[in-house]
Every structure is written in structure tokens, then in C-alpha cells.
Design an enzyme around this catalytic site. Sequence first.
Site, PDB file in Angstrom:
ATOM      1  N   GLU A 159       4.842  -6.635  -4.302  1.00 17.39           N
ATOM      2  CA  GLU A 159       3.468  -6.207  -4.028  1.00 17.39           C
ATOM      3  C   GLU A 159       2.418  -7.040  -4.773  1.00 17.39           C
ATOM      4  O   GLU A 159       1.580  -6.502  -5.518  1.00 17.39           O
ATOM      5  CB  GLU A 159       3.303  -4.718  -4.331  1.00 17.39           C
ATOM      6  CG  GLU A 159       4.206  -3.859  -3.448  1.00 17.39           C
ATOM      7  CD  GLU A 159       3.950  -2.361  -3.563  1.00 17.39           C
ATOM      8  OE1 GLU A 159       3.202  -1.949  -4.468  1.00 17.39           O
ATOM      9  OE2 GLU A 159       4.505  -1.602  -2.744  1.00 17.39           O
ATOM     10  N   GLU A 276      10.399  -1.410   1.202  1.00 19.23           N
ATOM     11  CA  GLU A 276      10.151  -0.069   0.673  1.00 19.23           C
ATOM     12  C   GLU A 276       9.443   0.732   1.762  1.00 19.23           C
ATOM     13  O   GLU A 276       8.535   0.211   2.417  1.00 19.23           O
ATOM     14  CB  GLU A 276       9.220  -0.069  -0.545  1.00 19.23           C
ATOM     15  CG  GLU A 276       9.779  -0.588  -1.825  1.00 19.23           C
ATOM     16  CD  GLU A 276       8.743  -0.515  -2.952  1.00 19.23           C
ATOM     17  OE1 GLU A 276       8.827  -1.346  -3.851  1.00 19.23           O
ATOM     18  OE2 GLU A 276       7.843   0.344  -2.916  1.00 19.23           O
TER      19      GLU A 276
END
Length: 515
Positions: A159, A276
Amino acid sequence: MRIVVPRQPTARFSDAWRHCVGTGRLDLALRRDYQESLGLVQREIGFRHIRGHGLLSDGMGVHRPYDHAGERRVRHVFTYVDQVVDAYLEAGVAPFVELGFMPSGLASGEDTVFWWKGNITPPRDEKEWADLVRAVIGHLADRYGIDQVRRWPIEVWNEPNLAPFWSAGQDAYHRLYEVTSLAVKEVDAELRVGGPSLAPGYEDEWIQRFAEFVEARDLPIDFVSRHAYSSGPVRPVPFGAHQTLMPASALLEQFGAPRRQLAGTGLADLPVHITEFNSSYRPDNPIHDTAFHAAYLAPVLANGGDVADSFSYWTFSDVFEEVGVPTAPFHGGFGLLTHRQVKKPTYHLYAFMAEMGEQMLARGEDHLVTRHGDGRVTVLAWAPADPAGGEPVDGHTVRLSLPVGAPDARGSAFALRRSVSEDAGNPWAAWCEMGRPLAPDNRRLDALREAAEPARSHRSVPVAGGRADVDLVLGRNEVTLLELTPVVDETPEWWNDDRLFGLGTEDFDASADRS
């Protein structure tokens, strides 16, 4: 209206849902509870890969700088790496390698994330970072064999579009990706490397700029990755959080976004891995523990393989410490399992998926029908789950005409049904009724495990003209698995149910009762 399920498969049912599952930071894999939980998940569900943070963080002890003879040197240590990967392979699951976070001895700053303080700054020495990457990947190849490691995807960071996970902005991530991907390919050109592992909420420009950079520099990239969550702003409470949820379809839209955003680029045809996904991105949101959660995610698992090559549930277990040590057995953790292996309703959703066949016969807004090679027909059905907080629907009915056996088959099928709902397979509800004990004793833990088991029922269903009609009446937030197996009747010709208690024996052949 009864839905007539076709006899011929419409497609091969994708198992993208089991390609990968998430985990807490990797050094947690050294713990007994973690390994017991992973073993249970693998026996009953069976994921192929596992992905977690912290491979290069200080807790794994890989990067060990020291001074000798007046110069800085680095020893690369694999004591914990080997134990963790060995444990994974023994459980039947392989790493989906995430390269991060930054070892403190190589970090350019002190910014960290999580309770366990993963460093989120760029390397202060790119050569030393590249040496670290080559050392780790090269060690894995040497220990486990290059043919096996070529099947392990390698993802660069986590991220980087969020400041809490990457302190230096997009251009610095591009440079990190360049140095890292080239280092991976120096170990072996057939290793699979990718990124950029984006969190939801990024603008299209972020991933498009990444594609432009990779193409302009002719950098290696074998897959594209991003994450997907469907929750809104956080409303914190002590030791927890509450959030609104978007419809489950928002997750599917996020799964499909990279292909839309990368259309016309050199990355357009690459595999897309959702490394995810979950409803809430918080590890302390009680929605994760509920029966609602299983019904909410059922259509995502049933349809996600149409839009992504894999989508990885975050995470398999509540042995997870991003915001600290969990304070109660049910605390809103991401896991399919609590600490001490209490199965949540979403665990059973995945276990039900593991029982589905490879031939897809039908799919609708509340059901999925598959067939196995041996002729068994499996149905996954779910009640509507309203994320706006409406009253759960009770009595939602799925009416199906299912193909069983040959087109002209007559007789019966054995119907085995398993269900989780507000009233069955719901240990969170049982825990609430116990008074939410923070540290339940063994007796209450056993009660929670018992409450976590699905409701089970069985019956005989008539088959005529190769079809069986079934009406699945679903309770509140129910997810159910129905398995139909054609019956081959082997009842002896002398059997008579009326004689079970020794009655009605006037025509009984006494010679058969000699002792």
C-alpha cells in the site's frame, strides 16, 4: 418461481478464492496457536498461498549490520525465515512473498506503522537494499529449489499510496520498485514479481502513472496487485471500531478496477491479484465476527473469479497484532478463526466453498450450483445481507430444480445440508449471551467451539426424469451448503421397517434366526 438448473455446465468454476489468504506479520508463525490454526484451515479449506507483512522487518532478524575492521558490513540471517517457510510448506501452503517493511538498520527515517513498528521509509542505501533482496530471494531458491520458488509471487511493498505505509510518495515508490524488481530478476529471470499493492481509494492516475513508469523503463512486471475493502469512516470506541459498509458489489467493482484502469497499457493483460480484501480494513471491527459477514461475502466468493485472478481474504486467523494484543476472544479481528480455534461463520463460508464442484451449472444473486466429476451436485445459497442495517430477512427461499443422475433417472437422492446463520454456527452470538467474557475458561471455550459448528440435516429427495426439486428456506443471514448424491439402493429384499421392533413377524422365516 422455481429455477431450472441446466444439466450441462455453463463454465468451469474458478477457485480464485483459494489462491491466497492473508496472515498477521510473519514472525507470528513461530507461535503454537498460529500453527495449530493454520493446520486446521489447511485441512478443511486448503489455500495455496499465504501473504503477510514483515518479512524484512526487525522481528524476522534478517538484516544484521555490524562494523569490522573499520567498515560497515551486513550479515543476512535466515533463522526465522526458514522456520516460518518450513511451517507453511508443512501445512501445505506456499508463500506469496511481500518484500517489506524496511529493516531499521537500513531505513532512511524513523516513521513506523502498527503496534509492532514496521518501518515505512525508503532505504538509505539502494545498493544495500538490492543486496538484501537478492540475498533473501536467493536463499529461498537455494533452500526450497528454484522450480518451487518460481511459483511464489513476489510483491514489492504494501500500500505505497497510503502515507501510513510509505512515507516518501509515488515517485520514491517507483524507484523502489525499479531497484527491487531488477534485483529479483537477477536471482532468476523466471521469478514472478509485481505490484503496486494499492490500497482502495486511489485515483486512476496512480496506477496509470505506475504503468507508464514501468513501460518507459522497461522494467520487469509479471502481475498487478491491489487491495479491496468496503467500509466507510471509522467511529472509534474503546478497543474497537464501527463503520458503515457499502454493498458487497463494491468489492467486485474494486476487484475489476485494475483491468479497466490499465486498458491500453502494456500491463493490461497481466494477471490481477487482490492481495488483501475484507469488509472493514480495521482489525477491531466486530462485523468480522458475525453471521451477517458470511452472508455478505458469499456473493463475492461466488463471483470474484470472474474479475480477478485471485482475491486473498485478510486474514486466516485472529493471531494478529497490528493494533496490539487482542483483548478478548471476539474483538472484531480479521480472522476466519479466533485465538484458540473458534470458527467464525465466515470460516464456514470458506469451508463450504471448498466442497463445491469444478463444473458450474448455475449462478444467481442468492445461489451457486456446481457438480463434481462423480455426479454429486452442490448448492451454496445465502440470504440477502443488508449493509444498511435493515432487519435480517427470515424465510428467504431459493427454489431449484436440480439435475441428478441420468436424464431419465428415477428414484431418490441423499440430501445433506449444513448451515450457519444467526441461530446456528454463530459463536459470536453465544459469546454475547455468555456476557462477553474477556478470558473464557476451558469449559466456556468448549461451549463456544460447539456453538460454532454448523446446523446439519439430511433427508431423501425424490428424483424423477433426472431432476430433484428442492426448496431451501433460509434463516436470518444464513449461508447453507446442500449436497445431493444419487442413491443406489442396496436395501436387502427382506428388509421391512415395520419389523424394527420385532413386530409383524408372522411370516418371518424362523430358520434365519438360528443361533
